[in-house]
Design an enzyme around this catalytic site. Structure first.
Site, PDB file in Angstrom:
ATOM      1  N   GLY A 132       0.809  -1.202   0.000  1.00 35.43           N
ATOM      2  CA  GLY A 132       0.000   0.000   0.000  1.00 35.43           C
ATOM      3  C   GLY A 132       0.846   1.257   0.000  1.00 35.43           C
ATOM      4  CE1 TYR A 133       5.324   0.729   1.087  1.00 36.97           C
ATOM      5  CE2 TYR A 133       7.015   1.435  -0.447  1.00 36.97           C
ATOM      6  CZ  TYR A 133       6.666   0.842   0.744  1.00 36.97           C
ATOM      7  OH  TYR A 133       7.634   0.362   1.583  1.00 36.97           O
ATOM      8  CB  SER A 134       1.183   4.135  -5.814  1.00 32.99           C
ATOM      9  OG  SER A 134       2.528   3.925  -6.177  1.00 32.99           O
ATOM     10  CB  SER A 166       0.733  -5.770  -7.597  1.00 32.71           C
ATOM     11  OG  SER A 166       1.240  -4.821  -8.491  1.00 32.71           O
ATOM     12  CD  GLU A 249       9.699  -2.886  -5.925  1.00 34.10           C
ATOM     13  OE1 GLU A 249       8.639  -3.089  -6.532  1.00 34.10           O
ATOM     14  OE2 GLU A 249      10.023  -1.764  -5.492  1.00 34.10           O
ATOM     15  CB  SER A 371       8.170   7.379 -12.856  1.00 33.00           C
ATOM     16  OG  SER A 371       8.675   8.538 -12.212  1.00 33.00           O
ATOM     17  CD  GLU A 373       9.267  10.635 -16.157  1.00 30.77           C
ATOM     18  OE1 GLU A 373       9.095  10.657 -17.391  1.00 30.77           O
ATOM     19  OE2 GLU A 373       8.923   9.668 -15.440  1.00 30.77           O
TER      20      GLU A 373
END
Length: 392
Positions: A132-134, A166, A249, A371, A373
């Site tokens: 539960g991050y983003s 996910s 990860e 990402s 960036e």
């Protein structure tokens, strides 16, 4: 960086190879090649059974210390297993987030009680985890999370939304980054909470992807609860824990990822031979460049793992993410050019072949897991010493 293996490593490789050959038989043989990115819907229950069979035979949590239920294997032996697993075309495992991310995080930062409660079910593949991050507006910029948790007696009460989660629809628990100090901003005041998914305050909604499948989800926390003991690290000091999880990860499983990439490249090359596009000098050159890029990926992955083993992991992980994400995205585009016009057609029920799935799902490679960036910002600021990006 020593790229050679010892005699003990060679014996271990043979052991892993023989076990996989003997056990990927019978009903399990039908699972070969199933699962993985963009294909997590394939035979999930059967792959869960296979993952539990791995656990019963001692092939999970290989790098965990023995006192925590692992086998305490060396980094080289862990790499060997992931390579042989991929070469055997064994099905994608369903316990990656628990085994590779949450477990090592608890070993490093958890309490004795948390380890005793959660590590055995992870090792045995009896409980599955999601991350539960983003959030909407806080994807790669994790410090901007707005999910909040407040104390009420001996309970944390959680409100907020997570996205791109996910396998949330299959998970028993979620490790959640939430703001527990409302007076803080950015990295300060965040906490790392362990939250049960099977409760009235948690709603999971699958997100239909370009591939037509739904391995990603949005998760809503509306008064969801977890016990006060379910916090990893001190309240308000969850940022280092969350960053540590992201470091795990990009561990040894990336070596097996390279083997999977090699198989995909060979599929594209074989399709080019079949339809004659390999005779196009531009296609032939792009296939050659992809092969060179794959070799670069492998060497850099080994370099990154060497830094990880020595405890000096730094920008290598960000460079690795940039390299493989762009390489894989470009391979998907090359696959479409090899297929030509047939790439634009599907079956009547939107059935995609492997190369179409590769192309569509790989569009996300440069976004998820940090990402491009954000990775460039990390490299420019922490390696090249360039000024920090202005923030609003």
């Amino acid at each position: 960086m020593d790229l050679t293996f010892s005699e003990e490593d060679d014996r271990f490789r043979e052991e892993a190879r023989e076990w996989l050959a003997d056990n990927l038989s019978g009903d399990f043989a039908e699972l070969k090649g199933l699962g993985g990115s963009g294909r997590e819907h394939e035979a999930f229950a059967e792959r869960l059974e296979w993952n539990r069979h791995l656990a019963e035979s001692g092939w999970t949590c290989l790098g965990w210390p023995t006192e925590h239920g692992g086998r305490g294997l060396s980094l080289s032996q862990q790499m060997i297993f992931h390579e042989e697993y991929a070469r055997a075309d064994a099905p994608a495992r369903v316990n990656h987030l628990g085994e590779e991310l949450l477990g090592p995080t608890l070993i490093a930062w958890g309490t004795d009680e948390q380890r005793a409660r959660f590590l055995p079910p992870i090792t045995a593949v009896k409980e599955l985890w999601c991350q539960g991050y983003s959030e909407p507006g806080a994807g790669s910029d994790l410090a901007a999370v707005r999910t909040r948790a407040r104390l009420a007696g001996d309970t944390w009460i959680i409100d907020g939304q997570k996205v791109w989660t996910s396998l949330a629809h299959h998970s028993d628990w979620c490790f959640v980054v939430a703001r527990t100090d409302p007076t803080t901003t950015r990295h300060a005041g965040l906490s790392y909470l362990l939250v049960p998914m099977d409760q009235p305050g948690v709603t999971v909604r699958p997100i239909v992807q370009l591939t037509g499948t739904s391995e990603f989800n949005e998760v809503f926390f509306d008064g969801a609860v977890t016990d006060t003991t379910m916090i990893v690290g001190a309240p308000g000091e969850g940022w280092p824990v969350a960053m540590g999880t992201l470091g795990f990860e990009r561990g040894v499983s990336t070596v097996g990822q390279q083997v999977g990439f090699a198989r995909e490249l060979e599929t594209v090359r074989n399709r080019a031979r079949e339809n004659g596009t390999i005779d196009d000098p531009i296609i032939a050159d792009r296939l050659a460049q992809a092969q060179v890029g794959l070799e670069v990926l492998r060497v850099h992955a080994l370099r990154t793992l060497s830094a990880y083993e020595s405890g000096s992991m730094g920008p290598e992980a960000s460079v690795a993410k940039l390299l493989w994400a762009r390489w894989h995205r470009d391979l998907g585009e090359l696959a479409m050019d090899v297929l030509g016009g047939s790439a634009l057609t599907t079956g009547p029920s939107y059935e995609l072949d492997d190369l179409q799935t590769l192309f569509l799902f790989s569009r996300a490679d440069t976004i998820y897991g940090g990402s491009d960036e954000i990775q460039r910002n990390i490299i420019s600021e922490r390696v090249l010493g360039m000024p920090r990006e202005p923030r609003p």
